[in-house]
Design a protein around this motif. Structure first.
Motif, PDB file in Angstrom:
ATOM      1  N   VAL A 164      -8.887   5.795  -7.664  1.00 25.37           N
ATOM      2  CA  VAL A 164      -8.324   5.170  -8.873  1.00 25.37           C
ATOM      3  C   VAL A 164      -8.558   3.661  -8.816  1.00 25.37           C
ATOM      4  CG1 VAL A 164      -6.203   4.681 -10.150  1.00 25.37           C
ATOM      5  CG2 VAL A 164      -6.619   6.978  -9.248  1.00 25.37           C
ATOM      6  N   GLY A 165      -9.099   3.111  -9.897  1.00 25.65           N
ATOM      7  CA  GLY A 165      -9.422   1.687  -9.961  1.00 25.65           C
ATOM      8  C   GLY A 165     -10.889   1.408  -9.675  1.00 25.65           C
ATOM      9  N   GLU A 166     -11.593   2.371  -9.043  1.00 26.26           N
ATOM     10  CA  GLU A 166     -13.026   2.203  -8.792  1.00 26.26           C
ATOM     11  C   GLU A 166     -13.785   2.338 -10.111  1.00 26.26           C
ATOM     12  OE1 GLU A 166     -14.487   1.676  -5.870  1.00 26.26           O
ATOM     13  OE2 GLU A 166     -13.038   2.274  -4.334  1.00 26.26           O
ATOM     14  N   THR A 167     -15.029   1.864 -10.131  1.00 27.17           N
ATOM     15  CA  THR A 167     -15.867   1.989 -11.330  1.00 27.17           C
ATOM     16  C   THR A 167     -17.148   2.749 -11.004  1.00 27.17           C
ATOM     17  OG1 THR A 167     -16.924  -0.154 -10.913  1.00 27.17           O
ATOM     18  CG2 THR A 167     -14.987  -0.133 -12.373  1.00 27.17           C
ATOM     19  N   ILE A 168     -17.703   3.383 -12.020  1.00 29.24           N
ATOM     20  CA  ILE A 168     -18.992   4.059 -11.884  1.00 29.24           C
ATOM     21  C   ILE A 168     -19.868   3.624 -13.052  1.00 29.24           C
ATOM     22  CG2 ILE A 168     -18.020   6.084 -10.716  1.00 29.24           C
ATOM     23  CD1 ILE A 168     -18.273   7.562 -13.402  1.00 29.24           C
ATOM     24  N   LEU A 169     -21.158   3.839 -12.890  1.00 26.47           N
ATOM     25  CA  LEU A 169     -22.116   3.551 -13.950  1.00 26.47           C
ATOM     26  C   LEU A 169     -22.621   4.887 -14.477  1.00 26.47           C
ATOM     27  CD1 LEU A 169     -23.575   1.153 -15.365  1.00 26.47           C
ATOM     28  CD2 LEU A 169     -25.466   1.532 -13.767  1.00 26.47           C
ATOM     29  N   TRP A 170     -22.388   5.146 -15.751  1.00 23.58           N
ATOM     30  CA  TRP A 170     -22.851   6.387 -16.374  1.00 23.58           C
ATOM     31  C   TRP A 170     -23.801   5.988 -17.489  1.00 23.58           C
ATOM     32  CZ3 TRP A 170     -21.821   9.030 -21.201  1.00 23.58           C
ATOM     33  CH2 TRP A 170     -22.237  10.363 -21.188  1.00 23.58           C
ATOM     34  N   GLY A 171     -25.116   6.149 -17.209  1.00 24.65           N
ATOM     35  CA  GLY A 171     -26.107   5.599 -18.126  1.00 24.65           C
ATOM     36  C   GLY A 171     -25.921   4.099 -18.188  1.00 24.65           C
ATOM     37  N   PRO A 172     -25.844   3.522 -19.388  1.00 22.37           N
ATOM     38  CA  PRO A 172     -25.640   2.073 -19.509  1.00 22.37           C
ATOM     39  C   PRO A 172     -24.173   1.658 -19.469  1.00 22.37           C
ATOM     40  CG  PRO A 172     -26.023   3.030 -21.674  1.00 22.37           C
ATOM     41  CD  PRO A 172     -26.123   4.163 -20.686  1.00 22.37           C
ATOM     42  N   GLN A 173     -23.236   2.621 -19.399  1.00 22.66           N
ATOM     43  CA  GLN A 173     -21.812   2.313 -19.491  1.00 22.66           C
ATOM     44  C   GLN A 173     -21.150   2.190 -18.124  1.00 22.66           C
ATOM     45  OE1 GLN A 173     -21.199   5.742 -22.496  1.00 22.66           O
ATOM     46  NE2 GLN A 173     -19.483   4.349 -22.870  1.00 22.66           N
ATOM     47  N   THR A 174     -20.216   1.231 -18.016  1.00 21.94           N
ATOM     48  CA  THR A 174     -19.375   1.120 -16.828  1.00 21.94           C
ATOM     49  C   THR A 174     -18.007   1.708 -17.164  1.00 21.94           C
ATOM     50  OG1 THR A 174     -20.508  -0.873 -16.082  1.00 21.94           O
ATOM     51  CG2 THR A 174     -18.329  -0.441 -15.156  1.00 21.94           C
ATOM     52  N   LEU A 175     -17.580   2.698 -16.358  1.00 17.66           N
ATOM     53  CA  LEU A 175     -16.320   3.392 -16.620  1.00 17.66           C
ATOM     54  C   LEU A 175     -15.406   3.279 -15.408  1.00 17.66           C
ATOM     55  CD1 LEU A 175     -17.814   6.654 -18.182  1.00 17.66           C
ATOM     56  CD2 LEU A 175     -16.864   4.710 -19.421  1.00 17.66           C
ATOM     57  N   GLU A 176     -14.117   3.139 -15.677  1.00 17.12           N
ATOM     58  CA  GLU A 176     -13.133   3.004 -14.595  1.00 17.12           C
ATOM     59  C   GLU A 176     -12.472   4.357 -14.307  1.00 17.12           C
ATOM     60  OE1 GLU A 176      -8.839   0.799 -13.700  1.00 17.12           O
ATOM     61  OE2 GLU A 176     -10.128   0.079 -15.339  1.00 17.12           O
ATOM     62  N   ILE A 177     -12.270   4.652 -13.016  1.00 18.43           N
ATOM     63  CA  ILE A 177     -11.568   5.876 -12.625  1.00 18.43           C
ATOM     64  C   ILE A 177     -10.073   5.637 -12.795  1.00 18.43           C
ATOM     65  CG2 ILE A 177     -11.287   7.644 -10.845  1.00 18.43           C
ATOM     66  CD1 ILE A 177     -14.196   7.102 -11.674  1.00 18.43           C
ATOM     67  N   GLY A 178      -9.434   6.444 -13.649  1.00 18.64           N
ATOM     68  CA  GLY A 178      -8.009   6.248 -13.913  1.00 18.64           C
ATOM     69  C   GLY A 178      -7.125   7.337 -13.347  1.00 18.64           C
ATOM     70  N   ALA A 179      -7.722   8.490 -12.963  1.00 16.78           N
ATOM     71  CA  ALA A 179      -6.900   9.605 -12.465  1.00 16.78           C
ATOM     72  C   ALA A 179      -7.780  10.625 -11.754  1.00 16.78           C
ATOM     73  CB  ALA A 179      -6.138  10.272 -13.607  1.00 16.78           C
ATOM     74  N   VAL A 180      -7.130  11.385 -10.873  1.00 15.25           N
ATOM     75  CA  VAL A 180      -7.779  12.525 -10.207  1.00 15.25           C
ATOM     76  C   VAL A 180      -6.866  13.732 -10.391  1.00 15.25           C
ATOM     77  CG1 VAL A 180      -8.604  13.492  -8.020  1.00 15.25           C
ATOM     78  CG2 VAL A 180      -8.925  11.050  -8.506  1.00 15.25           C
ATOM     79  N   TYR A 181      -7.438  14.839 -10.847  1.00 16.04           N
ATOM     80  CA  TYR A 181      -6.649  16.061 -11.069  1.00 16.04           C
ATOM     81  C   TYR A 181      -7.213  17.203 -10.226  1.00 16.04           C
ATOM     82  CZ  TYR A 181     -10.583  17.009 -14.210  1.00 16.04           C
ATOM     83  OH  TYR A 181     -11.846  17.172 -14.726  1.00 16.04           O
ATOM     84  N   LYS A 182      -6.371  18.156  -9.915  1.00 14.62           N
ATOM     85  CA  LYS A 182      -6.801  19.324  -9.159  1.00 14.62           C
ATOM     86  C   LYS A 182      -7.737  20.153 -10.023  1.00 14.62           C
ATOM     87  CE  LYS A 182      -4.916  22.567  -5.803  1.00 14.62           C
ATOM     88  NZ  LYS A 182      -5.508  21.819  -4.701  1.00 14.62           N
ATOM     89  N   ASP A 183      -8.797  20.671  -9.416  1.00  8.26           N
ATOM     90  CA  ASP A 183      -9.794  21.446 -10.156  1.00  8.26           C
ATOM     91  C   ASP A 183      -9.132  22.549 -10.986  1.00  8.26           C
ATOM     92  OD1 ASP A 183     -11.173  20.107  -7.990  1.00  8.26           O
ATOM     93  OD2 ASP A 183     -12.897  21.336  -8.482  1.00  8.26           O
ATOM     94  N   PHE A 184      -9.646  22.758 -12.183  1.00  8.55           N
ATOM     95  CA  PHE A 184      -9.206  23.912 -12.954  1.00  8.55           C
ATOM     96  C   PHE A 184      -9.551  25.172 -12.172  1.00  8.55           C
ATOM     97  CE2 PHE A 184      -9.627  20.807 -16.460  1.00  8.55           C
ATOM     98  CZ  PHE A 184      -8.357  20.955 -17.008  1.00  8.55           C
ATOM     99  N   PRO A 185      -8.722  26.204 -12.251  1.00  6.52           N
ATOM    100  CA  PRO A 185      -8.968  27.408 -11.450  1.00  6.52           C
ATOM    101  C   PRO A 185     -10.276  28.093 -11.831  1.00  6.52           C
ATOM    102  CG  PRO A 185      -7.223  27.790 -13.049  1.00  6.52           C
ATOM    103  CD  PRO A 185      -7.507  26.328 -13.076  1.00  6.52           C
ATOM    104  N   MET A 186     -10.781  28.901 -10.891  1.00  2.49           N
ATOM    105  CA  MET A 186     -12.046  29.591 -11.103  1.00  2.49           C
ATOM    106  C   MET A 186     -11.972  30.540 -12.300  1.00  2.49           C
ATOM    107  SD  MET A 186     -14.343  31.525  -8.211  1.00  2.49           S
ATOM    108  CE  MET A 186     -13.176  32.869  -7.973  1.00  2.49           C
TER     109      MET A 186
END
Length: 791
Positions: A164-186
């Motif tokens: 949380v608070g880290e950033t990633i580059l997705w194509g030309p966009q910079t996006l901030e990580i705001g949350a982590v959730y448990k994977d949706f079930p299989m």
């Protein structure tokens, strides 16, 4: 009395020897297979039921009314639909839109072609998930600049630390990580949703209202009448469309329950939330499980009734000393229950060992821990109970009905009417085996037909990759450099691989409602690259900067729709929904651009400046050193597009992937047919062994009187051959019907032939004779003196 019966039951089981082994082994194999199949069936039926509000969630589908798309149902709806429902329908508690887009994701050294799922603020109100870090509410309040990661995706990119608070580059966009959730079930339609982001700002503008790009999910208030939502929804949306277009909407809207999306959406196009399952596959698995279990139960019934003479004295004495019929029936059911429980325990071990094979066979990801699910355990206990009841029903009814005097005179049981029931059950086993073998032959013949069919194009030795970065007006520097490689035989730039494409309306005239034609935007090299057969005119010409007319190559089917011939249509202007004139320059022979499940439709290859851009590059290459060549291609690609990712696809493999379902069905049918025949043969072996045991002295006397080994063997095989003949008469019409039903799903298919049934019959006959002859030869080779002394 109960304890006495328990001791008698245990003693009876321990004295059975080979017959107990045959019963336990047959039931164990059957139960193991049935448990695994039930595990898969239970998984399929549980999809999307884990969400708290699952029973109140629906997807809005569009059923097209226009002649061009009559009957077609799409999961994709207009972007303004969700807000219209919230504003105008009191029964709607929340509505969210879902769509996705792929681009290159970079974070430090991590790089991947990644799909982000865009949605609205209420997404987690419908599809609840455990939040591990941060706040998904905050993420979904920030349009387009923050995202939430699944636990799996977070670990893949950032390891075990809180991202949380880290950033990633997705194509030309910079996006901030705001949350982590448990994977949706299989067992969820959203199992693959690893990155979730709020819809970008343009999706909340009035101009976006009629963009057909999203799936719409609605949460209704509990106990809301869906008809009270569906009818006003269709009326409201039709009014909105009429206000803008001046005419009624070309489709109607309908609600589909979330719990039914997975198994009942194979006919619905456009869904990005889940890989559609198939209720027919679930039915097939259920039917195969029932057949296999019944065959094992029939084995038990046959052996139990065949051994009636050996049990008759026991039954007669028990009745003489006062045992009631229901008590004897209870004892016999208890006996079967004990044997079934032992088989069930063995089956659990077999299921654990066989589960990886089953996963590979069906391309699923089941794990043994799913057996701890309460629902599964209850179902497994129900299977155990039903198996005991079915297997014990006839033997308990038959044996407990002996009259005491008749039962004590054991010889009176010989040749009794239970032989007819036993033979009927054996015929049922043979019929099931022949039908299953024929089905397997039909499936694999159809698969071979698909593999060998001339699809009308050639994509061997072709690779393709996507240029996500807009190449701009001049693509030639990259194209020339790539084409200059000695390993590159030809290249073409296209909007799609030719087996997929956009759809546009093709009309014979302005008043015609038209037909949807699949189109591909391509350069002048595509037709030669994939070796389509020209039957009139010329391939696409190169588009010059001052050209004001687009050129198109049609397939024969499109020409026929337009009421013309390939020769006469060359140079003719056609009515296509492009924003520029379109002229036909050539005609190609029909080719299977879709699955063989569907007939060939209208298709066009064009060079219009309108529509989707040519961001796919296809190249035919030699295959002398493909890994080394790919490294060279990657260097060239990275030189021109350093911020893009070189991701190679193999079109010939992708075409084969279309028929994975067919291959899976074939593998399932083959595997379980072999198991069914094996179990049936075990029953035949047990019966033959019992017959040999009963006729030991007779065999000895016959040998003393001069009977040959062949005579003795024919003594055992004669009756089985008669039963096989009856089975063939019954099985062939059933197998024919099953084959025809299966092949109806294909527009291009084989024809059923006599040899398929002959091979199925021959396999059944050979396996049965091998089983019978093994035991018969063993009996025939016994020393006559020992045989006569046997009793």
């Amino acid at each position: 009395m109960n304890f006495f019966f328990f001791r008698i039951t245990w003693r009876s089981l321990t004295k059975r020897g080979v017959f107990a082994v045959v019963n336990i082994l047959g039931l164990s194999i059957s139960l193991a297979v049935v448990l695994i199949m039930y595990l898969q069936i239970d998984h399929e039926l549980s999809i999307d039921k884990s969400f708290k509000e699952s029973e109140n969630i629906y997807r809005v589908n569009a059923r097209w009314l226009s002649t061009a798309r009559a009957g077609e149902i799409s999961a994709i709806t207009h972007a303004g639909l969700a807000q219209s429902m919230k504003d105008n329908l009191p029964g709607v508690k929340e509505a969210v839109r879902v769509w996705n887009r792929a681009h290159i994701l970079k974070a430090g050294d991590y790089e991947s072609d990644t799909r982000i799922n865009f949605t609205d603020a209420g997404f987690f109100d419908l599809f609840d998930a455990q939040i591990l870090y941060g706040s998904v509410e905050e993420v979904l309040e920030r349009p387009g600049d923050a995202l939430a990661l699944s636990e799996t995706e977070a670990k893949k990119i950032f390891g075990d630390r809180n991202p949380v608070g880290e950033t990633i580059l997705w194509g030309p966009q910079t996006l901030e990580i705001g949350a982590v959730y448990k994977d949706f079930p299989m067992n969820s339609s959203f199992y693959g949703f690893h990155i979730i982001c709020r819809n970008p700002p343009p999706y909340y503008t009035p101009q976006a209202k009629f963009a057909v790009v999203v799936e719409t999910f609605v949460l209704l208030h509990e106990k809301t009448d869906t008809t009270g939502v569906g009818q006003p929804l269709r009326r409201i949306w039709n009014e909105d469309v009429k206000e803008v277009r001046g005419e009624d909407a070309p489709f109607t809207l309908e609600l589909q329950e979330l719990n039914k999306i997975h198994l009942h959406s194979s006919h619905i196009t456009g869904s990005s939330t889940t890989t559609p399952g198939n209720i027919e596959h679930v039915k097939m698995l259920t039917l195969l499980a029932v057949i296999i279990l019944l065959i094992a139960c029939i084995n038990y019934m046959n052996l139990a009734t065949a051994r009636a003479q050996k049990r008759s004295r026991e039954i007669g004495i028990s009745k003489t000393i006062g045992a009631k019929r229901y008590e004897l029936a209870s004892q016999l059911i208890l006996e079967t229950g004990m044997l079934t429980v032992v088989s069930f325990i063995v089956a659990l071990g077999l299921a654990y060992l066989l589960l990886p094979v089953f996963n590979s066979l069906l391309n699923v990801q089941l794990y043994f821990g799913l057996v701890l699910n309460i629902q599964f355990l209850l179902g497994a206990l129900a299977i155990l109970f039903l198996t005991t009841l079915i297997a014990a029903s006839y033997p308990a009814f038959y044996l407990s009905g002996f009259q005491p005097v008749t039962a004590i005179r054991a010889a009176a049981i010989r040749g009794s009417k239970n032989a007819f029931v036993r033979q009927t059950l054996i015929v049922s086993q043979f019929v099931a085996s022949i039908v299953l073998i024929t089905w397997v032959i039909v499936i694999y013949t159809q698969i071979r037909y698909i593999d060998n069919k001339n699809m009308g194009f050639n994509i061997t030795q072709i690779i393709s990759f996507w240029i996500r970065t807009n190449p701009g007006p001049d693509f030639s520097p990259f194209e020339n450099t790539f084409r200059a490689q000695s390993s590159v035989l030809d290249i073409s730039r296209v909007s799609f691989f030719p087996t997929i494409g956009d759809q546009v309306l093709l009309k014979t005239d302005i008043n015609d409602e038209g037909v949807l034609m699949t189109v591909c935007n391509a350069d002048e090299h595509l037709i030669d690259l994939v070796q389509l057969q020209m039957i009139a005119g010329t391939p696409l010409p190169a588009r010059l900067p001052n050209d004001t007319i687009a050129r198109m190559v049609l397939n024969r089917k499109a020409v026929e729709y337009l009421g013309s011939t390939p020769e006469d249509i060359i140079g003719r202007r056609i009515n296509v929904a492009f924003n520029e004139p379109v002229e036909v320059c050539g005609v190609v022979e029909n080719f299977n651009y879709e699955s063989l499940h569907r007939p060939i439709g209208e298709y066009g290859i064009h060079n219009s400046r309108f529509g989707r851009g040519r961001f796919y590059l296809m190249a035919r290459v030699n295959s002398h050193d493909l890994p080394g060549q790919l490294e060279t291609y990657k260097k060239i690609f990275n030189e021109f597009y350093p911020n893009d990712m070189f991701d190679v696809h193999y079109p010939d493999l992708e075409v084969k992937d279309v028929y994975k379902g067919t291959q899976t069905t074939g593998n399932i049918s083959l595997t379980f047919s072999i198991l069914a025949i094996l179990i049936a043969c075990m029953g035949v072996f047990g019966l033959t062994a019992f017959m040999a045991e009963q006729r030991t002295k007779e065999i000895g006397i016959r040998k003393v009187m001069g009977a040959s080994v062949l005579n003795i063997v024919s003594l055992f095989t004669h009756n089985y051959m008669k039963l096989l003949g009856i089975s063939l008469v019954i099985a062939i019409p059933i197998a024919w019907w099953v084959g025809e039903q299966y092949l109806q799903d294909y527009a291009y298919r084989i024809s059923l032939s006599w040899w398929m049934f002959a091979v199925a019959a021959l396999i059944t006959v050979v396996l049965t004779l091998m089983t019978v002859c093994f035991q018969a030869l063993k009996s025939a080779l016994i020393n006559p003196v020992d045989a006569i002394r046997a009793e």
